[in-house]
Design an enzyme around this catalytic site. Structure first.
Site, short mmCIF file in Angstrom:
data_model
loop_
_atom_site.label_atom_id
_atom_site.label_comp_id
_atom_site.label_asym_id
_atom_site.label_seq_id
_atom_site.Cartn_x
_atom_site.Cartn_y
_atom_site.Cartn_z
N ASP A 16 -2.77 6.27 12.35
CA ASP A 16 -2.39 5.12 11.32
C ASP A 16 -0.55 5.48 10.91
OD1 ASP A 16 -1.29 4.67 9.18
OD2 ASP A 16 -3.24 4.45 8.03
N HIS A 37 1.00 5.32 6.75
CA HIS A 37 0.33 5.53 5.72
C HIS A 37 1.08 7.34 5.65
CE1 HIS A 37 -1.54 1.78 5.19
NE2 HIS A 37 -1.38 1.80 3.93
N SER A 48 0.73 -0.98 0.25
CA SER A 48 -0.34 -0.14 0.01
C SER A 48 0.72 1.21 -0.04
CB SER A 48 -0.80 0.12 1.08
OG SER A 48 -0.43 -0.39 2.43
#
Length: 472
Positions: free
Chosen positions: A448, A451, A194
């Protein structure tokens, strides 16, 4: 490389040996030893000098590491305040100069031209003009909702207004039209997890700004989300693509939509399982790191997945994480060498992307992470406990060894990203599941810190990619 033996040194050596043989008091054993040392110095003097120089560098780096031994580590790795020179340096350029003799595709400068500047070594500078961000979030419809921080309520935007300033040069301005022209009728492919998908989305946003007509571009995702393709129709159907392969090898986490698996495993020798979909690409950007770092050891399957279910004790084994990672990295290089025309194709590898899970790493209050962090880390020597030096050393050793036959360009984004604790998505993203009442009461528990918001840090990764594509 052995030092050449000159005729003068040979004759003087013969005279020296003759004088020794005339002295009766020297024993035959002593004479043999003297001859051995003399010949060794002729043949390997330069190699010995180089070896001693390397040992001195290693010793100094070990001393530096030991001064920071109180820092928390990850998986038993010593974590220095800054990476040792042999890790942080873009060493593949040296290996490329030794073994790769062809001209790099897309390069505009002479392949023999010495690199005047290490673009990966620098500082972040505030961009007070209109240069950054390079696009606006609301103007790019191709950003995954996992990365649209402004749309998900992030109140600040200062993280978007920084540019990377190398110490000894300036990065060329990103020219979307120029890159699209170079990609006319060609494929640029991002392969990985990702984080690779985030770099892909950033590149698409950077390029679509040069294609104002929505009818001149298209965006497609396969039903299984394995492959995503952006097409620039007015540039000969040039494509920028993303392919999900978090380990590069075949794994039990290859489902791009459902892949949250704790007992991760890869199948040995399976690079072509995904690689068959990479053939024909003209620019390939690989990344793989985070998914490997689940502990000190990693599971490897020798055989089929049916073997893993029927006789796991025989088919499944454990190796160190470094050995498993090195296996995949070597297989990737071997596949590239066997399946791509390296005179027309460029291959890149994006180094590990750091996380900011432990605020004590940068002097914050223990127990916190990237949540509510809006300022970057200003210490140029900072190196967080999430950065596994041992994994980066694996890459360096391979690129300095047999891997030097493949002209891979290493995008060393790790150190520059280490400073950017402010640039993560934190809680400002589409959540996989609705946070519980307890989580909402303590947002850092679901932040998070892996990311990155777009626009943001990964746009700089692509500015570096652009720079290295044309000016390696």
């Amino acid at each position: 490389m052995k030092a050449p033996v000159s005729s003068s040194s040979t004759s003087s050596g013969a005279a020296f040996c003759s004088s020794i043989s005339k002295k009766a008091r020297f024993s035959p054993l002593l004479l043999a030893l003297a001859l051995f040392l003399l010949c060794f110095s002729f043949l390997y003097g330069e190699d010995l000098k180089e070896l001693l120089g390397r040992q001195a560098q290693v010793a100094s780096s070990h001393l530096f590491i030991n001064t920071n031994s109180s820092r928390n580590n990850n998986g038993g790795d010593e974590q220095p305040a800054a990476p040792p020179p042999e890790v942080a340096d873009d060493g593949n350029n040296k290996a490329k100069a030794k073994k790769w003799k062809g001209r790099l595709a897309f390069a505009l400068n002479d392949e023999d031209e010495d690199e005047e500047c290490d673009v990966f070594s620098g500082t972040w500078a505030r961009d007070s003009g209109a240069g950054h961000p390079l696009y606006r979030e609301e103007e790019c419809p191709y950003i995954h909702p996992q990365l649209t921080c402004q749309a998900h309520g992030r109140p600040d935007s200062a993280y978007q207004r920084w540019r990377w300033q190398p110490h000894d040069c300036t990065l060329p301005a990103f020219d979307a039209a120029r890159l699209l022209e170079a990609l006319r009728g060609k494929r640029m492919l991002f392969v990985g997890d990702s984080l690779g998908r985030g770099q892909f989305a950033s590149m698409v946003c950077l390029l679509q700004a040069a294609i104002p007509d929505p009818g001149a571009r298209s965006f497609w995702m396969s039903p299984d989300q394995q492959r995503t393709v952006f097409t620039a129709r007015e540039y000969g159907n040039a494509t920028v693509e993303f392919y999900w392969a978090p380990f590069l090898l075949e794994s039990n986490a290859d489902n791009a939509a459902v892949h949250r698996i704790s007992d991760r495993m890869v199948r040995r020798g399976s690079i072509d399982y995904h690689g068959r979909h990479w053939r024909g690409a003209d620019v390939v950007v690989f990344n793989t790191y985070l998914w490997w770092c689940t502990g000190l050891r990693f599971r490897i399957l020798d055989g089929s997945w049916e073997d893993a279910r029927a006789r796991p004790e025989e088919a499944v084994g454990w190796v160190s994480t470094e050995e498993a990672y090195g296996m995949a990295f070597r297989d990737m290089l071997q596949w590239v060498g066997d399946n791509m025309d390296l005179n027309t194709t460029r291959v890149f590898f994006t180094s590990m992307s750091p996380t900011h899970q432990k605020s004590q790493d940068w002097g914050g209050e223990p127990g916190n992470n990237c949540y509510n962090e809006t300022a970057m880390i200003e210490d140029e020597g900072y190196w967080g406990s999430d950065g596994r030096q041992s994994v980066m050393r694996v890459i360096r050793e391979i690129l300095d060894g047999d891997g030097a036959d493949v002209p891979l360009t290493f995008l060393n984004v790790t150190q520059m990203s280490m400073y950017r604790k402010d640039a993560h998505t934190s809680i400002y993203k589409r959540q996989w599941s609705e946070p519980t009442a307890e989580q909402r009461a303590d947002p850092k528990t679901y932040a998070d810190c892996v990311h990155w918001c777009l626009p943001g840090l990964q746009d700089t990764w692509n500015e570096l990619l652009y720079s290295k594509l044309f000016y390696p």
